[in-house]
Structures are given as structure tokens and as C-alpha cells.
Design a protein around this motif. Structure first.
Motif, PDB file in Angstrom:
ATOM      1  N   GLY A 127       0.873  -1.344   0.135  1.00  0.00           N
ATOM      2  CA  GLY A 127      -0.022   0.071  -0.037  1.00  0.00           C
ATOM      3  C   GLY A 127       0.723   1.457  -0.061  1.00  0.00           C
ATOM      4  N   PHE A 128       1.660   1.300   0.799  1.00  0.00           N
ATOM      5  CA  PHE A 128       2.910   2.396   0.730  1.00  0.00           C
ATOM      6  C   PHE A 128       3.449   2.628  -0.534  1.00  0.00           C
ATOM      7  CE2 PHE A 128       7.515   3.478   1.635  1.00  0.00           C
ATOM      8  CZ  PHE A 128       7.110   4.865   2.095  1.00  0.00           C
ATOM      9  N   MET A 129       3.923   1.564  -0.969  1.00  0.00           N
ATOM     10  CA  MET A 129       4.910   1.507  -2.234  1.00  0.00           C
ATOM     11  C   MET A 129       3.703   2.002  -3.435  1.00  0.00           C
ATOM     12  SD  MET A 129       7.216  -1.229  -3.754  1.00  0.00           S
ATOM     13  CE  MET A 129       5.829  -2.511  -3.528  1.00  0.00           C
ATOM     14  N   ALA A 130       2.407   1.584  -3.449  1.00  0.00           N
ATOM     15  CA  ALA A 130       1.476   1.706  -4.727  1.00  0.00           C
ATOM     16  C   ALA A 130       1.197   3.103  -4.630  1.00  0.00           C
ATOM     17  CB  ALA A 130       0.286   0.625  -4.458  1.00  0.00           C
ATOM     18  N   ALA A 131       0.881   3.835  -3.599  1.00  0.00           N
ATOM     19  CA  ALA A 131       0.226   4.981  -3.376  1.00  0.00           C
ATOM     20  C   ALA A 131       1.610   6.164  -3.540  1.00  0.00           C
ATOM     21  CB  ALA A 131      -0.240   5.189  -2.002  1.00  0.00           C
ATOM     22  N   CYS A 132       2.657   5.981  -2.720  1.00  0.00           N
ATOM     23  CA  CYS A 132       3.807   7.137  -2.527  1.00  0.00           C
ATOM     24  C   CYS A 132       4.550   7.188  -3.608  1.00  0.00           C
ATOM     25  CB  CYS A 132       4.160   6.998  -1.158  1.00  0.00           C
ATOM     26  SG  CYS A 132       3.370   7.067   0.185  1.00  0.00           S
ATOM     27  N   THR A 133       5.110   5.968  -4.140  1.00  0.00           N
ATOM     28  CA  THR A 133       5.908   6.000  -5.288  1.00  0.00           C
ATOM     29  C   THR A 133       5.441   6.358  -6.428  1.00  0.00           C
ATOM     30  OG1 THR A 133       7.087   3.804  -4.211  1.00  0.00           O
ATOM     31  CG2 THR A 133       7.340   4.205  -6.601  1.00  0.00           C
ATOM     32  N   LYS A 134       4.050   6.082  -6.763  1.00  0.00           N
ATOM     33  CA  LYS A 134       3.475   6.648  -7.874  1.00  0.00           C
ATOM     34  C   LYS A 134       3.417   8.285  -7.960  1.00  0.00           C
ATOM     35  CE  LYS A 134       0.436   3.888  -9.433  1.00  0.00           C
ATOM     36  NZ  LYS A 134       1.154   3.343 -10.714  1.00  0.00           N
ATOM     37  N   VAL A 135       3.152   8.753  -6.673  1.00  0.00           N
ATOM     38  CA  VAL A 135       3.140  10.372  -6.610  1.00  0.00           C
ATOM     39  C   VAL A 135       4.417  10.598  -6.784  1.00  0.00           C
ATOM     40  CG1 VAL A 135       2.743  12.064  -4.845  1.00  0.00           C
ATOM     41  CG2 VAL A 135       1.238  10.236  -4.686  1.00  0.00           C
ATOM     42  N   ALA A 136       5.420  10.222  -6.373  1.00  0.00           N
ATOM     43  CA  ALA A 136       6.816  10.929  -6.348  1.00  0.00           C
ATOM     44  C   ALA A 136       7.367  10.852  -7.855  1.00  0.00           C
ATOM     45  CB  ALA A 136       7.873  10.170  -5.357  1.00  0.00           C
ATOM     46  N   ALA A 137       7.136   9.517  -8.473  1.00  0.00           N
ATOM     47  CA  ALA A 137       7.522   9.419  -9.787  1.00  0.00           C
ATOM     48  C   ALA A 137       6.724  10.025 -10.823  1.00  0.00           C
ATOM     49  CB  ALA A 137       7.172   7.713 -10.114  1.00  0.00           C
ATOM     50  N   PHE A 138       5.325  10.361 -10.570  1.00  0.00           N
ATOM     51  CA  PHE A 138       4.629  11.302 -11.628  1.00  0.00           C
ATOM     52  C   PHE A 138       5.048  12.694 -11.351  1.00  0.00           C
ATOM     53  CE2 PHE A 138       1.666   7.708 -13.065  1.00  0.00           C
ATOM     54  CZ  PHE A 138       1.508   8.236 -14.104  1.00  0.00           C
ATOM     55  N   ALA A 139       5.495  12.975 -10.391  1.00  0.00           N
ATOM     56  CA  ALA A 139       5.744  14.327  -9.890  1.00  0.00           C
ATOM     57  C   ALA A 139       7.207  14.560 -10.707  1.00  0.00           C
ATOM     58  CB  ALA A 139       6.142  14.545  -8.245  1.00  0.00           C
TER      59      ALA A 139
END
Length: 522
Positions: free
Chosen positions: A272-284
Motif C-alpha cells: 500500500g505504501f509503495m503503490a500510493a507514495c512511489t507513484k506520487v513521487a515518480a509522476f511528480a
């Protein structure tokens, strides 16, 4: 002659708070007695995330008053988009931390000894002794530190360092599941190997762009695009390789192959942490690179990005429909959402930035909440002993009768994924699709709407399974149950559910804040 750069330490306070907490967490592992270690780690991590969020809010008011600024000799950029991405990251990370720290029946989701051979006597002794792998918390803090730097990186070298700082802890965390240890270690190895490939693509692109512009600063590369002639091949190849490296992190097709295996094998709170936060950082980071460096390359890169976006939406949706495992279904759903988010990247319109911000907030809330609920749904044998998480979809049958509150919350998150009106998912999709239409990419929007309609099938299928199907009992007497935890997961789920409803029903405030961050000022 070397001139030491002037560093605005106050502007770096969110990153410094988390980095300090990560270092303190390492010291806690060395000096705090084992019995008190977990409580100290949780308190340090929660205070750090909360403090960093307060610092980001303060810096937002400063930027609104004084305007954006460059930090650390131009390596970082403090502007409205970076701060808003950081705020979303910290909110989601704090919610994910609650799930990571929670325990059910005295056990968390992590192996007591990550270095032990799965199934060995040493691992059994550690489990019977009640050992806990509290290194999870400083590793999480290091990962969030890298994620915070990623949206603010104003040069490719800083972006690469942030990429590695956020990735390396995740490679370790993915292999630390308490049960199904071999599957977890396989997920960790796959994530590491494919992550190394993505880093190699990124580094090669960085080298080519440096050769083209003589600088790794995004602003300098953007300035060189209309001025340098005869080296278009170098520019295009470098830009494409950097974008590919970032597409690995967002899980876009055909760079998505790690996603289902890692999501399934990693400890569910980490998923859950990886799916939400990594996607936010990578898309930023992807948003900053595309909007700053490549606007003049729209005609050249558009076919590549269009093909990736279409494949991501279609492949993610189709493969999600045929899955029988809950975490793999959510993984391919994540792939499809990456395709929808790419519409905001391709739009090259101010509304694309605000649309992606809203979409990532909506997606992150639903993702953390959904995976938090997955941690509570377990299977038990005929004697009543917990076996593990209910992975197969059939094991979720009748859950609405056993635990109606949990099933209603899970259904809410699924409806948000599907983009049903009055949920945050609808607000996010409307914002991104609207930006794509404004950018002239309406054929992509048509495909995205069709993919969303098809994706609604497997979300509704799970809802029907929970509420309108008889509970299943295995031939060996095994059944599905909902475990009681210490309550931290329940807090995270409630906050995610309330946020999902509020952003869907009253989206004005979120849209207004996102609109203020609709420009990259370099």
C-alpha cells in the motif's frame, strides 16, 4: 575557484526532518532496549512525518508570498507544485505508517528476522521469542526522504540520487513478509533487478542530455533545445531514456512487469505504501521533466507517449479482469491508473498539472485504504488458527455479512478506483480527462473512458462477491475471517474513507489549491 553555495536550510526543513528521523531510527536500533524499540520507532517516525507536513505547509505560505526559489546551487526547486506533491506524499505516508505499525494478535506483517533462511529453525525461534523487525521504520523514513526530493529535483543528477534513495529501502522492505517468505524474497529480487534496469536507462539518458546541453540542470537543457542544432538525435534519445526510466517507476506498459509480482509478494502494508507514495513521487518527477524540458519536442515524443498511454490503459484493464488474486487485481488496476495519469502528462496544459495532483491524491487515499483492509482479511484452518491473508478472490465471498463495515469501506475504495460520481476517483478522472481534452488529445480520452467502463466490471465483480455471494468454506474446514488489530489500521481506513468522500462530494477546495500549483516557474 570553487565557491560554496548558499543553502537555505529553512527551505530544506521537510527533507532534513525526515532524514534526521531516519538516522535517529538507526541509532534506536543500536541503543534502545528491544522491548521499547518498536514504540520509540513508531513515535519517531510519526512525529517526523507530522513535523515535515507542518514544515511543508509553512513553506507553501512562504512561496505564495515570495515566489519560487532555487536551492543548493540550483539542484532543487522550491515551488508550488513541488510543495503540493510533497504534502500529498506526507499525508499518504503518514496513513501508510499507521498500517505498517499495526499488529493483529501481537504480530505485525514482517518477518522477525529478515536475514534468516525461510523455514529454518532460527526463524522459528525468532518467531517464538516474539522478535520484531523494527528496522522497517527507519527504512521507510529513508524512502520517504527520497520521495520528497524527487518532486523538487531541478537537475537530473539530483533526480537520480533521489530515485536511488527512495528505491533501495523499498527493495529491502519488499522481501520482509512474515508469511510466504520465498514469494516475498522473489518479489524483492525482481524489484531490485528491474529497478537496476530503470536506473541504467535513466543514467544513459542523463549522459546523453549532458552531452547535448553541457549541463544536467533542467532549465539549462530547456534553454538549449531551441539554440543547439544538428544534435536532435542526442536530445530525443536522451529524453526518451530518461522518460523510460521514470515510466518503470510508475508501472507503465511495457515497463510494468515488476508490478504484479512485487505487489503480491511484498508485505501488504508495504504494498500500500509503495503503490500510493512511489507513484506520487515518480509522476511528480515525470511531470517536471516533460513540462520543463520537452515542450518543444511535442511532435517527436507524442507518438511514443500516446502508444505507452494506450497500452497501459488497455493492458492494465484487460489483465486485471482475468486475475483471481486480490493483490494482483489491485496491481493491474494500478497499471491502468498509470495510463489514465499519463493523459495529464501528454496534455502539456496547465490543467494537466492540477489534474494529476487531484488524481494522485484520490488514487493514493483509495490505495492505502484498500491495502489496509486486505491486511485484516485472513484465512483460518479448521482449528481456528490464522493461516495468512485471504489472497484468492473466492475467499472474499460473503464478507459483507461477516463484516459489513469493512466491506462497505472496501466497496467505497473500489468505486473510487472505478471513477463513480461522488467519490474522489471521479473528481481525479474528470480533472485529468478535462486537461487532455483541452490539450487536443480527445482520442486518448475516448480510449480512457472505454477502459474505465471495462475496469468497472472487475470492481463491481468484487462488490457482488462480498455482498451477494454465499460465504465459502474449504474442504478442509478453512474459512475467511476478519482479525482485530490494535486499531491503527482502522484509523487509517477511516481517514482514507472520509477523504475519498469529501474530495468526491466537495472537491472545490482541493481543485482550488491544485490550480494554484499549475505552473512550473523555472
Amino acid at each position: 575557484m570553487f565557491v560554496a553555495p548558499h543553502i537555505e536550510w529553512a527551505a530544506l526543513s521537510p527533507v532534513l526532518i525526515l532524514l534526521g528521523a531516519a538516522v535517529i531510527g538507526v541509532l534506536v536500533e543500536a541503543f534502545v532496549p528491544r522491548g521499547s524499540r518498536r514504540l520509540v520507532q513508531v513515535v519517531v517516525a510519526a512525529l517526523a512525518l507530522g513535523g515535515a507536513l507542518v514544515a511543508v505547509t509553512w513553506r507553501w505560505t512562504v512561496v505564495q508570498q515570495d515566489g519560487p526559489s532555487s536551492l543548493v546551487a540550483g539542484a532543487l526547486r522550491e515551488d508550488a507544485p513541488a510543495l503540493l506533491f510533497q504534502a500529498i506524499l506526507l499525508i499518504l505516508a503518514l496513513l501508510a505508517l499507521l498500517v505498517i505499525a499495526d499488529r493483529a494478535r501481537g504480530e505485525d506483517a514482517f518477518t522477525p528476522t529478515a536475514s534468516a533462511i525461510p523455514g529454518s529453525e532460527y526463524e522459528g525461534q525468532a518467531r517464538r521469542a516474539g522478535l520484531a523487525q523494527t528496522e522497517v521504520f527507519p527504512l521507510t523514513m529513508f524512502a520517504v526522504t527520497g520521495m520528497l526530493v524527487f518532486p523538487a529535483a531541478a537537475d537530473l543528477l539530483t533526480m537520480f540520487i533521489a530515485l536511488e534513495v527512495l528505491s533501495l529501502p523499498l527493495y529491502l522492505l519488499a522481501g520482509m513478509a512474515r508469511r510466504r517468505r520465498l514469494v516475498s524474497q522473489e518479489a524483492s529480487l525482481k524489484y531490485f533487478l528491474l529497478g537496476a534496469f530503470s536506473s541504467a536507462f535513466f543514467l544513459m539518458g542523463l549522459a546523453l542530455l549532458y552531452g547535448y546541453a553541457g549541463s544536467v540542470h533542467l532549465a539549462d537543457i530547456a534553454t538549449a533545445v531551441p539554440l543547439v542544432s544538428g544534435m536532435d538525435g542526442l536530445l530525443l534519445a536522451g529524453s526518451a531514456l530518461v522518460i523510460i526510466g521514470l515510466l518503470f517507476k510508475v508501472g507503465a506498459v511495457p515497463f510494468h512487469s515488476w508490478t504484479p509480482d512485487v505487489y503480491q509478494g511484498a508485505p501488504t502494508p508495504i504494498t500500500g505504501f509503495m503503490a500510493a507514495c512511489t507513484k506520487v513521487a515518480a509522476f511528480a518527477a515525470l511531470l517536471r521533466f516533460v513540462y520543463v524540458v520537452t515542450p518543444g519536442l511535442g511532435w517527436d515524443l507524442a507518438p511514443f507517449l500516446w502508444i505507452v498511454a494506450i497500452l497501459t490503459m488497455v493492458v492494465g484493464t484487460v489483465l486485471a479482469i482475468v486475475q483471481t488474486d486480490m493483490k494482483r487485481t489491485l496491481a493491474y488496476s494500478s497499471v491502468a491508473h498509470a495510463g489514465f495519469l499519463l493523459l495529464g502528462i501528454i496534455a502539456l496544459d496547465e490543467r494537466g498539472i492540477s489534474g494529476i495532483l487531484v488524481y494522485l491524491l484520490a488514487y493514493g487515499l483509495a490505495t492505502v485504504g484498500a491495502f489496509a483492509l486486505v491486511t485484516l482479511v485472513r484465512t483460518k484452518d479448521a482449528e481456528g488458527n490464522l493461516v495468512g491473508e485471504a489472497g484468492h478472490l473466492s475467499e472474499w465471498a460473503g464478507l459483507g455479512r461477516r463484516s459489513p463495515v469493512l466491506a462497505v469501506c472496501f466497496a467505497l475504495f473500489l468505486l473510487s478506483f472505478a471513477g463513480i460520481p461522488l467519490t474522489a476517483g471521479f473528481t481525479g478522472k474528470f480533472a485529468v480527462f478535462g486537461a487532455a481534452v483541452a490539450g487536443g488529445d480527445w482520442p486518448l480520452v475516448v480510449i480512457a473512458v472505454l477502459a474505465s467502463a471495462a475496469a468497472a466490471f472487475f470492481y463491481v465483480r468484487i462488490i457482488v462477491l462480498m455482498f451477494f455471494t454465499e460465504p465459502a468454506t474449504g474442504e478442509d474446514g478453512s474459512a475467511t475471517t476478519v482479525v482485530r488489530s490494535e486499531g491503527l489500521t482502522a484509523v487509517a481506513v477511516v481517514v482514507c474513507a472520509v477523504g475519498t468522500v469529501l474530495v468526491g462530494v466537495v472537491p472545490t477546495a482541493v481543485l482550488a489549491v491544485a490550480a494554484q500549483a499549475s505552473k512550473f516557474l523555472l
